[in-house]
Design a protein around this motif. Structure first.
Motif, short mmCIF file in Angstrom:
data_model
loop_
_atom_site.label_atom_id
_atom_site.label_comp_id
_atom_site.label_asym_id
_atom_site.label_seq_id
_atom_site.Cartn_x
_atom_site.Cartn_y
_atom_site.Cartn_z
N GLN A 433 44.96 54.54 48.42
CA GLN A 433 45.17 53.43 49.92
C GLN A 433 45.50 52.28 49.45
O GLN A 433 46.12 51.50 49.98
CB GLN A 433 43.52 53.46 49.80
CG GLN A 433 42.98 54.44 50.66
CD GLN A 433 40.95 53.55 51.23
OE1 GLN A 433 41.47 53.28 50.40
NE2 GLN A 433 40.12 54.72 51.41
N GLN A 434 45.52 51.63 48.31
CA GLN A 434 46.21 49.81 47.16
C GLN A 434 47.44 50.55 47.80
O GLN A 434 48.32 49.21 48.20
CB GLN A 434 45.63 50.19 46.08
CG GLN A 434 46.63 49.26 45.76
CD GLN A 434 45.91 47.74 46.26
OE1 GLN A 434 44.59 48.02 46.54
NE2 GLN A 434 46.72 46.26 46.65
N LEU A 435 48.16 51.75 47.20
CA LEU A 435 49.76 51.78 47.67
C LEU A 435 49.70 52.12 48.81
O LEU A 435 51.20 50.94 49.40
CB LEU A 435 49.95 52.79 47.30
CG LEU A 435 50.27 53.26 45.81
CD1 LEU A 435 50.70 54.58 45.31
CD2 LEU A 435 51.38 52.90 44.85
N LEU A 436 49.30 52.11 50.16
CA LEU A 436 49.36 52.36 51.43
C LEU A 436 49.45 50.96 52.03
O LEU A 436 50.41 50.34 52.44
CB LEU A 436 48.68 53.07 52.33
CG LEU A 436 49.00 54.66 52.11
CD1 LEU A 436 48.10 55.77 52.45
CD2 LEU A 436 50.17 54.38 52.45
N ILE A 437 48.13 50.33 51.92
CA ILE A 437 48.40 48.27 52.34
C ILE A 437 49.53 47.57 51.37
O ILE A 437 49.47 46.82 51.98
CB ILE A 437 46.51 48.43 51.58
CG1 ILE A 437 45.76 48.88 52.30
CG2 ILE A 437 46.52 46.56 51.79
CD1 ILE A 437 44.25 48.56 52.00
N SER A 438 49.67 47.71 50.06
CA SER A 438 50.61 47.01 49.64
C SER A 438 51.81 47.54 50.49
O SER A 438 53.15 46.70 50.79
CB SER A 438 51.08 47.57 48.14
OG SER A 438 51.60 48.39 47.91
N ALA A 439 52.13 48.55 51.03
CA ALA A 439 53.60 48.73 52.00
C ALA A 439 53.91 48.17 53.23
O ALA A 439 54.44 47.93 53.44
CB ALA A 439 53.63 50.42 51.56
N ALA A 440 52.32 48.19 53.66
CA ALA A 440 51.97 47.41 55.19
C ALA A 440 52.57 46.31 55.02
O ALA A 440 53.56 45.81 55.56
CB ALA A 440 50.46 48.01 55.36
N GLU A 441 51.84 45.72 53.68
CA GLU A 441 51.68 44.01 53.57
C GLU A 441 53.35 43.35 53.04
O GLU A 441 53.63 42.83 54.04
CB GLU A 441 50.91 43.71 52.46
CG GLU A 441 49.51 43.64 53.06
CD GLU A 441 48.45 43.41 51.76
OE1 GLU A 441 49.42 43.26 50.97
OE2 GLU A 441 47.15 42.96 52.06
N ALA A 442 54.19 44.65 52.80
CA ALA A 442 55.07 44.78 52.26
C ALA A 442 56.21 44.27 53.39
O ALA A 442 57.65 44.37 53.58
CB ALA A 442 56.02 45.14 51.00
N THR A 443 56.16 45.52 54.93
CA THR A 443 56.47 45.33 55.80
C THR A 443 57.10 44.03 56.99
O THR A 443 55.60 43.64 57.28
CB THR A 443 56.62 46.55 56.93
OG1 THR A 443 56.24 47.51 55.89
CG2 THR A 443 57.10 47.30 57.80
#
Length: 536
Positions: A433-443
């Motif tokens: 979940q943390q990896l997915l959220i960080s990927a979204a925030e970096a988009t």
């Protein structure tokens, strides 16, 4: 009184008849031929007064003189019980009645014989001197008219030749100017023969008109062909006269039609001004959206013009004609049968206008088609896809299916973009979940607030489904944002050394390398060997 006395009086009257006296107050009206009086009429005949009778007979005799084929010996005199009639080839010239003889010492028959002989003698003398002189004049006039006609035809040919050269020259200059600007000019050259043909047709039409107008003039020169000239002119003048009279009679109705049209036009302009002000936000009406203003104005305009047509229909020329009414009914039936789909789309367009499922510039999905709304009219809606494909969709199709609007709440609540990946059960869900959220925030394109979140949507046989959800306010670049989000997910998971199991990846884990790019593997990473356990 004694009977013998009565008989005596009757006998005296019979032996001494009273002779009719010529009325001294009677006025005679002469029949004049070549300024000479032929004879005089004192009495009326039928509906003609003595003056009218003399005028008619004079006109008939002068008409006989002007005829080249006239032969005086063809005049005939016939007597019956009441009239003596002089005729020429079954045409009545004049008649003598019993009243005419009372103004002469002669009997009716003797007076008619006298008039007949006098007429033949005068007509022989008149026609001999008239025919050759008048014929020469008439032939000269005909030659003059014919020469004038030839001159006019020559002038028309010259005028149209000059006009054709001017048009061709101007045409070529225009084509050269278009070619210098880089515009395609081939189609212009294809139109040139059509213009030449049109000029020739107009020229021949003008020549035919000149010839037709010259014929009545030629026929009118000769007395025996005057009826033909009158008939030929009637073919032109009678329709023109009818059109002019019909137009004059129609002027009151035309004024009524103009008044009705002007009143309707200014009412429509007033409603258009109000609609434009509502659209621009100058003033508002409760529960009435600004984007409804122009469609509502168009509907009211059509209704007003339709009502105007109904009002002015009785004032239109020919509106009471059965043929006109039949044609309108026939056209109405054809329109009804041939425009059922169009009417369906029009009604659907009206419904969609007031349903407001989307507006221009919205990103929508209609069935399997997704794109930006670039046009919305009464019949169809046009979408432009991300591939710049313009797709036309009938309004009835839109109303009959479901529509997804990605832009309606994107500016306020935000549009949620989501994508799903599957990860093996051996990876901790907190890390995923943390990896997915960080990927979204970096988009780029993803809003920082509200924050992205992750949903675990399924526990599958070999992996777990994780769905990342992120907010955006720009649905127009949705495809680009999805692409960037997917790239960032790959990068984040590769950096963390976590394998993505989407699509399903099956392998013998014992002895195989981890399935991530080599650049992300640790420097001291070694591929594990096969573990073989000896059965005891």
């Amino acid at each position: 009184m004694p009977k013998f006395y009565v008989l005596f009086i009757c006998l005296c009257i019979a032996l001494n008849p009273v002779k009719a006296q010529k009325p001294v107050t009677a006025t005679g009206y002469p029949v004049i031929i070549n300024k000479d009086t032929l004879f005089t009429f004192y009495t009326s005949q039928g509906l003609f007064t003595p003056a009218e009778r003399a005028q008619v007979v004079t006109k008939r005799i002068n008409g006989l003189i002007s005829r080249l084929d006239f032969v005086a010996d063809s005049l005939k005199l016939t007597h019956d019980s009441t009239l003596s009639v002089v005729t020429y080839k079954a045409e009545i010239v004049f008649a003598v009645n019993e009243q005419d003889s009372k103004f002469s010492e002669l009997s009716r028959k003797a007076l008619a014989d006298n008039y007949y002989a006098l007429l033949k003698q005068r007509l022989k003398t008149a026609t001999e001197s008239y025919n050759f002189k008048e014929l020469a004049i008439q032939v000269g006039e005909a030659i003059l008219v014919f020469a004038l006609l030839i001159l006019l035809i020559w002038l028309v040919n010259r005028a149209f030749g000059w006009l054709g050269k001017r048009i061709i020259g101007s045409w070529n200059q225009r084509v050269e100017a278009l070619a210098q600007k880089g515009a395609p000019a081939n189609y212009v050259n294809r139109l040139l023969p059509f213009v030449n043909t049109l000029l020739r047709v107009v020229k021949f039409a003008v020549i035919i008109l000149l010839v037709y107008l010259a014929l009545p003039v030629l026929f009118y020169i000769f007395p025996w062909t005057k009826p033909i000239a009158t008939q030929l002119l009637g073919y032109i003048t009678n329709p023109l006269k009818s059109i002019a009279l019909a137009f004059l009679r129609y002027i009151p109705n035309l004024l009524t039609v103009l008044v009705i049209y002007m009143v309707t036009r200014y009412i429509v302009k007033l409603i258009g001004f109000i609609a434009a002000e509502i659209k621009n936000g100058a003033f508002t009406i409760k529960n009435f959206y600004p984007d409804w203003a122009m469609p509502t104005y168009n509907i009211i305009r059509v209704i007003l013009y339709a009502f105007m047509f109904v009002v002015i229909f009785p004032y239109l020329p020919g509106s009471d004609s059965k043929i006109f009414q039949g044609v309108t009914v026939f056209l109405g039936i054809l329109f009804s049968f041939g425009s059922s789909s169009a009417i369906s789309n029009m009604v659907s367009g009206l419904v969609l206008t007031y349903m407001r499922p989307f507006k221009l510039g919205d990103v929508v999905k209609v069935g399997d088609i997704m794109g930006t709304v670039i046009e919305k009219n009464i019949l169809v809606t046009r979408l432009r896809t991300i591939k710049n494909e313009d797709i036309t969709i009938p309004n009835a199709t839109i109303l009959g299916g479901h529509t997804i609007n990605y832009s309606s709440t994107a500016k306020t609540a935000g549009l949620i973009l989501n994508t799903t990946i599957t990860i093996g059960y051996d990876a901790p869900w907190q890390q995923i979940q943390q990896l997915l959220i960080s990927a979204a925030e970096a988009t780029e394109g993803i809003l920082p607030e509200p924050k992205p979140f992750v949903l675990q949507t399924a526990l599958n046989d070999f992996n777990v489904s994780y769905q990342v959800n992120a907010y955006t306010n720009n649905p127009g670049i949705m495809a680009i944002t999805y692409s960037a989000l997917n790239r960032n997910i790959q990068d984040k998971f590769n950096e963390a050394g976590v394998e993505i199991m989407s699509p399903h990846f099956t392998s013998l884990r014992d002895g195989n390398s981890i399935q991530i790019p080599g650049a992300y593997k640790p420097d001291d990473y070694k591929t594990p060997g096969f573990n073989i356990n000896k059965a005891e």
